[in-house]
Design a protein around this motif. Structure first.
Motif, PDB file in Angstrom:
ATOM      1  N   MET A   1       0.844  -1.045   0.025  1.00  0.00           N
ATOM      2  CA  MET A   1      -0.119   0.126  -0.077  1.00  0.00           C
ATOM      3  C   MET A   1       0.918   1.306  -0.079  1.00  0.00           C
ATOM      4  O   MET A   1       0.340   2.217  -0.437  1.00  0.00           O
ATOM      5  N   GLU A   2       2.213   1.159   0.645  1.00  0.00           N
ATOM      6  CA  GLU A   2       3.074   2.328   0.634  1.00  0.00           C
ATOM      7  C   GLU A   2       3.396   2.678  -0.889  1.00  0.00           C
ATOM      8  O   GLU A   2       3.736   4.018  -0.982  1.00  0.00           O
ATOM      9  N   ASP A   3       3.327   1.728  -1.842  1.00  0.00           N
ATOM     10  CA  ASP A   3       3.816   2.161  -2.961  1.00  0.00           C
ATOM     11  C   ASP A   3       2.574   3.302  -3.683  1.00  0.00           C
ATOM     12  O   ASP A   3       2.945   3.731  -4.768  1.00  0.00           O
ATOM     13  N   PHE A   4       1.425   3.142  -2.886  1.00  0.00           N
ATOM     14  CA  PHE A   4       0.420   3.946  -3.690  1.00  0.00           C
ATOM     15  C   PHE A   4       0.067   5.419  -3.019  1.00  0.00           C
ATOM     16  O   PHE A   4      -0.888   6.142  -3.053  1.00  0.00           O
ATOM     17  N   ASP A   5       0.896   5.531  -1.953  1.00  0.00           N
ATOM     18  CA  ASP A   5       0.840   6.985  -0.701  1.00  0.00           C
ATOM     19  C   ASP A   5       0.545   8.102  -1.993  1.00  0.00           C
ATOM     20  O   ASP A   5      -0.314   9.009  -1.420  1.00  0.00           O
TER      21      ASP A   5
END
Length: 283
Positions: free
Chosen positions: A115-119
């Protein structure tokens, strides 16, 4: 980081050739090492593409094509999901893997998006919240619930009665004097050493847990519900939710029967036992 480790298809796998007994044994041993290292989260083999299909998207149109598919080098014959510290760690583990085919073969490693990749895209966090809700929902759909009965000293008699009249099938049974961990002094009344600490029996398709409890205060003391949850994070979340407004009888901790176990009474008075299955490695 999570990675998908894909065993690429070969002419043999696409022809439906099953692995040899030697290869099955070697792959089983490798999977055991992965589980013991806390790396393997999932893994399956796939049937040949002639038993599958593809759905092609073109705008609002959907076109289904049936296998087999000719591009063998683009097909996958099996996969794992691993939790590793780095791509290099995954590479080192793949190097230890037996050749998954009886011919030349390839294994591909692909990191999964976190999910951090889509921050940057999910600036308000709504997508993250949705994904977390879906993750919790999936974890609870896979949880196993069992009724836990407390017989206050009459467990053996109850088991014999249910076996005689209900066709109950007894599984494991552990008495207090067989416990790998010593029972705390003063916990049991006199003569309770040979009483049932925990047992499992099946009636029909229902598995029931039972115990004599820790006191002789009547023919039947009550029951609790046991939840077995594969995810440690989800188990901790559920335990905290049940404890909110309720009371903790036994804080979550490692026991000889579970990597993480605890008891809690919710605000409605229902007693819950929560546990990770034995093969789960707590984070």
């Amino acid at each position: 980081m999570k990675v998908m480790v894909m065993v690429k298809a070969s002419k043999g796998s696409e022809a439906g050739e099953l692995p040899s007994q030697e290869l099955l044994t070697a792959m089983g041993a490798f999977n055991e090492r992965l589980v013991e290292a806390g790396i393997m989260q999932e893994g399956e083999g796939l049937k040949p593409s002639n038993e599958g299909c593809r759905v092609h998207f073109r705008g609002s149109e959907r076109e289904v094509s049936r296998g087999p598919f000719v591009e063998t080098n683009e097909l996958v014959a099996g996969y794992w999901i691993w939790q590793v510290d780095s791509l290099q760690e995954a590479i080192e583990w793949v190097k230890k893997c037996p050749n998954p085919m009886d011919e030349d073969s390839d294994i591909e490693i692909r990191p999964l998006y976190e999910m951090e990749d889509f921050d940057e895209i999910d600036s308000d966090g709504k997508v993250r919240e949705q994904e977390e809700a879906l993750r919790q929902n999936m974890a609870m759909q896979q949880a196993q619930a069992n009724c836990y009965l407390y017989f206050s000293g009459d467990c053996d008699a109850a088991l014999a009665y249910y076996q005689q009249h209900l066709g109950a099938r007894l599984g494991m049974l552990l008495r207090f004097n067989e416990s790998p961990d010593p029972v705390p002094e003063g916990m049991l009344p006199e003569g309770f050493d040979e009483k049932v600490m925990h047992c499992e029996f099946t009636i029909g398709n229902m598995t029931i847990f039972a115990s004599d409890g820790c006191a002789d205060d009547g023919p039947f003391a009550g029951f609790s519900l046991t939840l077995t949850i594969d995810s440690e994070d989800e188990l901790r979340r559920v335990f905290a939710a049940l404890a909110d407004g309720g009371s903790v009888g036994m804080a979550l901790d490692k026991t000889f029967w579970s990597p993480l176990y605890g008891q809690v009474t919710d605000k409605f008075g229902v007693i819950w036992s929560l546990m990770l299955p034995e093969q789960t490695n707590p984070a």
